[in-house]
Design an enzyme around this catalytic site. Structure first.
Site, PDB file in Angstrom:
ATOM      1  CE1 TYR A 155     -32.464  61.411  53.555  1.00  0.00           C
ATOM      2  CE2 TYR A 155     -31.217  62.394  55.353  1.00  0.00           C
ATOM      3  CZ  TYR A 155     -32.163  62.500  54.343  1.00  0.00           C
ATOM      4  OH  TYR A 155     -32.806  63.700  54.134  1.00  0.00           O
ATOM      5  CE  LYS A 159     -30.979  63.632  51.069  1.00  0.00           C
ATOM      6  NZ  LYS A 159     -31.720  64.202  49.946  1.00  0.00           N
TER       7      LYS A 159
HETATM    8  P1  NAP Z   1     -41.400  64.095  51.608  1.00  0.00           P
HETATM    9  O1  NAP Z   1     -42.474  64.949  52.178  1.00  0.00           O
HETATM   10  O2  NAP Z   1     -41.426  62.634  51.873  1.00  0.00           O
HETATM   11  O3  NAP Z   1     -41.304  64.380  50.028  1.00  0.00           O
HETATM   12  C1  NAP Z   1     -40.469  63.634  49.194  1.00  0.00           C
HETATM   13  C2  NAP Z   1     -41.180  63.385  47.900  1.00  0.00           C
HETATM   14  O4  NAP Z   1     -40.322  62.617  47.040  1.00  0.00           O
HETATM   15  C3  NAP Z   1     -42.472  62.572  48.098  1.00  0.00           C
HETATM   16  O5  NAP Z   1     -43.527  63.154  47.378  1.00  0.00           O
HETATM   17  C4  NAP Z   1     -42.096  61.212  47.551  1.00  0.00           C
HETATM   18  O6  NAP Z   1     -43.209  60.496  47.034  1.00  0.00           O
HETATM   19  C5  NAP Z   1     -41.132  61.591  46.444  1.00  0.00           C
HETATM   20  N1  NAP Z   1     -40.335  60.450  45.978  1.00  0.00           N
HETATM   21  C6  NAP Z   1     -39.920  59.380  46.686  1.00  0.00           C
HETATM   22  N2  NAP Z   1     -39.263  58.511  45.898  1.00  0.00           N
HETATM   23  C7  NAP Z   1     -39.278  59.041  44.647  1.00  0.00           C
HETATM   24  C8  NAP Z   1     -38.791  58.617  43.386  1.00  0.00           C
HETATM   25  N3  NAP Z   1     -38.148  57.438  43.261  1.00  0.00           N
HETATM   26  N4  NAP Z   1     -38.983  59.415  42.303  1.00  0.00           N
HETATM   27  C9  NAP Z   1     -39.641  60.596  42.423  1.00  0.00           C
HETATM   28  N5  NAP Z   1     -40.133  61.047  43.591  1.00  0.00           N
HETATM   29  C10 NAP Z   1     -39.955  60.289  44.689  1.00  0.00           C
HETATM   30  O7  NAP Z   1     -39.970  64.586  52.134  1.00  0.00           O
HETATM   31  P2  NAP Z   1     -39.385  66.047  52.423  1.00  0.00           P
HETATM   32  O8  NAP Z   1     -39.133  66.118  53.875  1.00  0.00           O
HETATM   33  O9  NAP Z   1     -40.166  67.079  51.746  1.00  0.00           O
HETATM   34  O10 NAP Z   1     -37.952  65.878  51.715  1.00  0.00           O
HETATM   35  C11 NAP Z   1     -37.604  66.488  50.487  1.00  0.00           C
HETATM   36  C12 NAP Z   1     -36.079  66.440  50.357  1.00  0.00           C
HETATM   37  O11 NAP Z   1     -35.484  67.141  51.453  1.00  0.00           O
HETATM   38  C13 NAP Z   1     -35.510  65.030  50.410  1.00  0.00           C
HETATM   39  O12 NAP Z   1     -34.443  64.909  49.502  1.00  0.00           O
HETATM   40  C14 NAP Z   1     -35.012  64.918  51.821  1.00  0.00           C
HETATM   41  O13 NAP Z   1     -33.975  63.978  51.941  1.00  0.00           O
HETATM   42  C15 NAP Z   1     -34.533  66.324  52.075  1.00  0.00           C
HETATM   43  N6  NAP Z   1     -34.437  66.674  53.487  1.00  0.00           N
HETATM   44  C16 NAP Z   1     -35.535  66.670  54.295  1.00  0.00           C
HETATM   45  C17 NAP Z   1     -35.385  67.020  55.626  1.00  0.00           C
HETATM   46  C18 NAP Z   1     -36.549  67.044  56.592  1.00  0.00           C
HETATM   47  O14 NAP Z   1     -36.302  67.234  57.798  1.00  0.00           O
HETATM   48  N7  NAP Z   1     -37.764  66.897  56.166  1.00  0.00           N
HETATM   49  C19 NAP Z   1     -34.127  67.346  56.135  1.00  0.00           C
HETATM   50  C20 NAP Z   1     -33.036  67.345  55.274  1.00  0.00           C
HETATM   51  C21 NAP Z   1     -33.212  67.003  53.944  1.00  0.00           C
HETATM   52  P3  NAP Z   1     -44.058  59.463  47.962  1.00  0.00           P
HETATM   53  O15 NAP Z   1     -43.949  59.913  49.377  1.00  0.00           O
HETATM   54  O16 NAP Z   1     -45.438  59.545  47.405  1.00  0.00           O
HETATM   55  O17 NAP Z   1     -43.425  58.130  47.781  1.00  0.00           O
END
Ligand code: NAP
Length: 247
Positions: A155, A159
């Site tokens: 991961y 990133k």
């Molecule tokens: P999330 O709630 O799991 O949302 C991510 C979405 O991306 C989900 O709807 C997922 O679908 C979808 N996805 C997964 N694989 C995919 C693919 N191959 N093609 C298209 N869509 C796909 O996660 P989040 O926390 O909102 O994260 C959003 C972004 O922020 C990510 O890039 C993550 O790395 C980044 N981020 C998050 C955090 C945190 O603390 N939450 C911190 C730093 C960065 P399904 O779940 O239905 O498979």
């Protein structure tokens, strides 16, 4: 309204940070394309935005690891709206493990979605943006792409790579007035961090000067800024939204 009639594509936009970005952009008048892997959740998300903010939306089922899906996403967006102003590369996954135990599959899947997926969507969207001579690309990276994190070699590499790609794209596209920036969220309350125990969350909060995990809307506000006219002299930058956890 800061994004009146702008057209924004948000990958992984059916929930979490992506949905929050979509909602804030819709509130500011943008037409929203929600792209995500599950057909039902994509439709539900787009419907709720149309209802709540009275904007046009386009739900698209698509997998960012598939170049053909990314091309189709761009074609369908152009067919419906005629232009693309904003791409948010937000789709992302984790598959955590210590390096000594991490499988090839865990490495490959995370790099495929987080890094290659962002590249494929950028490549699909860049021709129409270049023709328009304007555009905004916002890459959702992570604090761990800046500081590393035990158990997240895949991961953090994805990133960190995305941050480097952001800077390269910013240089390649600047002459066409296409601005490319990254947001590096810290720990944000979404499905991705739901798996953490209360004890882990408390421990994390104690490492954060603002003493709390972030909300998806904290990230959405930074994305709105990067999509709006207010950031018209900013490109190739990483905005940290982490409560001061990493400075
Ligand atoms: P999330 O709630 O799991 O949302 C991510 C979405 O991306 C989900 O709807 C997922 O679908 C979808 N996805 C997964 N694989 C995919 C693919 N191959 N093609 C298209 N869509 C796909 O996660 P989040 O926390 O909102 O994260 C959003 C972004 O922020 C990510 O890039 C993550 O790395 C980044 N981020 C998050 C955090 C945190 O603390 N939450 C911190 C730093 C960065 P399904 O779940 O239905 O498979």
């Amino acid at each position: 309204m800061r994004l009146k009639d702008k057209v924004a594509i948000i990958t992984g936009g059916a929930q979490g940070i992506g949905f929050s970005i979509a909602a804030l952009m819709a509130k500011e008048g943008a037409k929203i394309v929600i792209s995500d892997v599950q057909e039902e959740s994509v439709k539900k998300a787009a419907e709720s935005l149309s209802k709540d903010f009275n904007v046009e939306t386009l739900p698209l089922k698509g997998d960012v690891t598939q170049g053909a899906d990314c091309d189709t996403m761009v074609k369908n967006t152009l067919d419906k709206f005629g232009r693309i102003d904003i791409l948010v590369n937000n789709a992302g996954i984790t598959k955590d493990n210590l390096v000594m135990r991490m499988s090839d599959d865990e490495w490959d899947k995370v790099i495929a979605v987080n890094l290659k997926g962002s590249f494929l969507c950028t490549r699909s969207v860049i021709r129409p943006m270049m023709k328009q001579r304007s555009g905004r690309i916002i890459n959702i990276c992570s604090i761990v792409g800046l500081m590393g994190n035990a158990g997240q070699a895949n991961y953090s590499a994805s990133k960190g790579g995305l941050i480097a790609m952001t800077k390269t794209c910013a240089r390649e596209f600047a002459s066409r007035n296409i601005l490319v920036n990254a947001i590096a969220p810290g720990f944000i309350k979404t499905k991705m961090t739901e798996a953490l125990s209360d004890e882990q969350k408390q421990k994390l909060a104690s490492l954060i000067p603002l003493e709390r995990l972030g909300e998806a809307e904290d990230v959405a506000k930074a994305a709105l800024f990067l999509a709006s006219e207010d950031s018209s002299y900013i490109t190739g930058q990483v905005i940290s939204v982490n409560g001061g956890m990493y400075m």
